[in-house]
Design a protein around this motif. Structure first.
Motif, mmCIF file in Angstrom:
data_model
loop_
_atom_site.group_PDB
_atom_site.id
_atom_site.type_symbol
_atom_site.label_atom_id
_atom_site.label_comp_id
_atom_site.label_asym_id
_atom_site.label_seq_id
_atom_site.Cartn_x
_atom_site.Cartn_y
_atom_site.Cartn_z
ATOM 1 N N ASP A 39 0.815 -1.221 0.000
ATOM 2 C CA ASP A 39 0.000 0.000 0.000
ATOM 3 C C ASP A 39 0.844 1.264 0.000
ATOM 4 O O ASP A 39 0.403 2.315 -0.464
ATOM 5 N N HIS A 40 2.066 1.137 0.561
ATOM 6 C CA HIS A 40 2.908 2.320 0.748
ATOM 7 C C HIS A 40 4.367 1.894 0.638
ATOM 8 O O HIS A 40 4.711 0.737 0.879
ATOM 9 N N VAL A 41 5.218 2.835 0.283
ATOM 10 C CA VAL A 41 6.655 2.588 0.200
ATOM 11 C C VAL A 41 7.390 3.526 1.152
ATOM 12 O O VAL A 41 7.145 4.738 1.154
ATOM 13 N N LEU A 42 8.276 2.950 1.952
ATOM 14 C CA LEU A 42 9.214 3.733 2.764
ATOM 15 C C LEU A 42 10.573 3.625 2.084
ATOM 16 O O LEU A 42 11.135 2.536 1.969
ATOM 17 N N SER A 43 11.089 4.761 1.623
ATOM 18 C CA SER A 43 12.286 4.813 0.787
ATOM 19 C C SER A 43 13.394 5.511 1.574
ATOM 20 O O SER A 43 13.332 6.712 1.830
ATOM 21 N N ILE A 44 14.435 4.754 1.979
ATOM 22 C CA ILE A 44 15.467 5.233 2.903
ATOM 23 C C ILE A 44 16.784 5.377 2.151
ATOM 24 O O ILE A 44 17.283 4.402 1.577
ATOM 25 N N HIS A 45 17.404 6.586 2.233
ATOM 26 C CA HIS A 45 18.527 6.851 1.326
ATOM 27 C C HIS A 45 19.698 7.601 1.941
ATOM 28 O O HIS A 45 19.604 8.168 3.030
ATOM 29 N N ILE A 46 20.787 7.598 1.171
ATOM 30 C CA ILE A 46 22.031 8.266 1.532
ATOM 31 C C ILE A 46 21.786 9.756 1.751
ATOM 32 O O ILE A 46 20.906 10.356 1.136
ATOM 33 N N SER A 47 22.576 10.344 2.627
ATOM 34 C CA SER A 47 22.449 11.758 2.971
ATOM 35 C C SER A 47 22.347 12.652 1.737
ATOM 36 O O SER A 47 23.132 12.535 0.794
ATOM 37 N N ALA A 48 21.383 13.557 1.770
ATOM 38 C CA ALA A 48 21.203 14.500 0.660
ATOM 39 C C ALA A 48 22.387 15.454 0.535
ATOM 40 O O ALA A 48 22.544 16.107 -0.505
ATOM 41 N N LYS A 49 23.232 15.535 1.567
ATOM 42 C CA LYS A 49 24.414 16.385 1.498
ATOM 43 C C LYS A 49 25.605 15.665 0.877
ATOM 44 O O LYS A 49 26.649 16.271 0.667
ATOM 45 N N LEU A 50 25.430 14.381 0.592
ATOM 46 C CA LEU A 50 26.481 13.604 -0.060
ATOM 47 C C LEU A 50 26.116 13.191 -1.481
ATOM 48 O O LEU A 50 26.982 12.852 -2.276
ATOM 49 N N SER A 51 24.818 13.197 -1.793
ATOM 50 C CA SER A 51 24.359 12.676 -3.080
ATOM 51 C C SER A 51 23.019 13.307 -3.437
ATOM 52 O O SER A 51 22.262 13.734 -2.565
ATOM 53 N N GLY A 52 22.709 13.303 -4.730
ATOM 54 C CA GLY A 52 21.415 13.771 -5.197
ATOM 55 C C GLY A 52 20.353 12.684 -5.208
ATOM 56 O O GLY A 52 19.271 12.876 -5.776
ATOM 57 N N THR A 53 20.627 11.556 -4.555
ATOM 58 C CA THR A 53 19.713 10.423 -4.576
ATOM 59 C C THR A 53 18.363 10.768 -3.956
ATOM 60 O O THR A 53 17.305 10.406 -4.501
#
Length: 280
Positions: A81-95
């Motif tokens: 029903d939902h996605v939790l998307s966990i990512h690398i620091s925005a200060k290190l990457s544009g991911t």
């Protein structure tokens, strides 16, 4: 509500583990010698370092595109029903930016979480989120716990050379260490998502001892700690530090030992070692 987990390849979770947990991974890219490779899938850190030694230009890296995330989100939402998307620091990457743009195509169904970490700092949050979701916790409860860990965790690492961090533009305040003093080992951390200096020591043994002292200070009063050890190319780089931490008398559980993937290794270089930890 069924929640699916998505992360990116810089979480550095071993493939059998993430596949066993059903965590979907969107790869970042390594650009080397005129070719583009998918992190963890098409090139290893050892291959990168060998090519650099042979005279190939230093690697560069790039984030996934919004289209990469769109495909993964669409697939995940077929079963959740939902996605939790966990990512690398925005200060290190544009991911995080790419993930956020892709999430706009799925209104109200994607939550993008900036870990403000890298490597197993992301991985430990993904594993904690999976644990809590498996126990029946709500998305709001999971996000609250991830925010707690993001604000209160331990991370230290050391690199054999600062050249890779400098060339990759991720060095931040660690520029203070740039110099030629023989035998000086930089000790680094991440603060609010940026690489920063945490100390320096003369020689490997002293560096490990200083990392342990910092950890002991952080660990005071904590009753249960999970530690996630990382290394670049050769596991023996982190073996002694791991043994020192686990024999410290502190309530530490070895949660995971994992190699840095090609993207993170491109910015830290060979001989990197360290660990993340959080308390329960």
């Amino acid at each position: 509500m069924k929640v699916a987990l998505v992360t990116d390849s810089t979480a550095d979770l071993p493939k059998p583990l993430r596949e066993g947990l059903g965590v979907r991974v969107v790869p970042l890219y390594v650009n080397l010698g005129g070719r583009i490779y998918k992190d963890w899938e098409e090139i290893s850190p050892a291959e990168i370092f060998q090519k650099v030694r042979e005279g190939t230009a230093f690697p560069t890296t790039s984030q996934p595109s919004p289209e990469d995330f769109q495909r993964t989100y669409q697939e995940a939402l077929m079963a959740a029903d939902h996605v939790l998307s966990i990512h690398i620091s925005a200060k290190l990457s544009g991911t995080v930016q790419s993930a956020t743009l892709a999430a706009q195509d799925f209104p109200g169904r994607i939550t993008v979480f900036d870990s403000q970490a890298a490597s197993l700092g992301i991985g430990m949050m993904v594993l904690r989120a999976h644990e809590l979701l498996s126990q029946g916790h709500t998305l709001e409860e999971v996000l609250s716990e991830l925010d707690r860990i993001r604000k209160d965790h331990f991370v230290r690492f050391s690199v054999a050379t600062l050249e890779f961090l400098k060339r990759g533009g991720r060095i931040g305040g660690a520029q203070a260490f740039l110099g030629t003093l023989l035998g000086i080992k930089p000790i680094l951390t991440l603060k609010e998502g940026r690489v920063e200096p945490a100390g320096r020591a003369r020689g490997e043994r002293k560096a490990r001892e200083e990392i342990l002292r910092d950890f002991q200070t952080w660990a005071q009063g904590r009753k249960r700690i999970r530690a996630f050890f990382l290394f670049s190319a050769e596991e023996n780089a982190v073996t002694e530090l791991k043994e020192m931490v686990l024999s410290s008398g502190l309530p530490v559980e070895e949660a995971l030992v994992s190699e840095l993937g090609a993207v993170i290794a491109s910015h830290t270089g060979p001989g990197t070692y360290g660990f993340y930890a959080y308390s329960l």
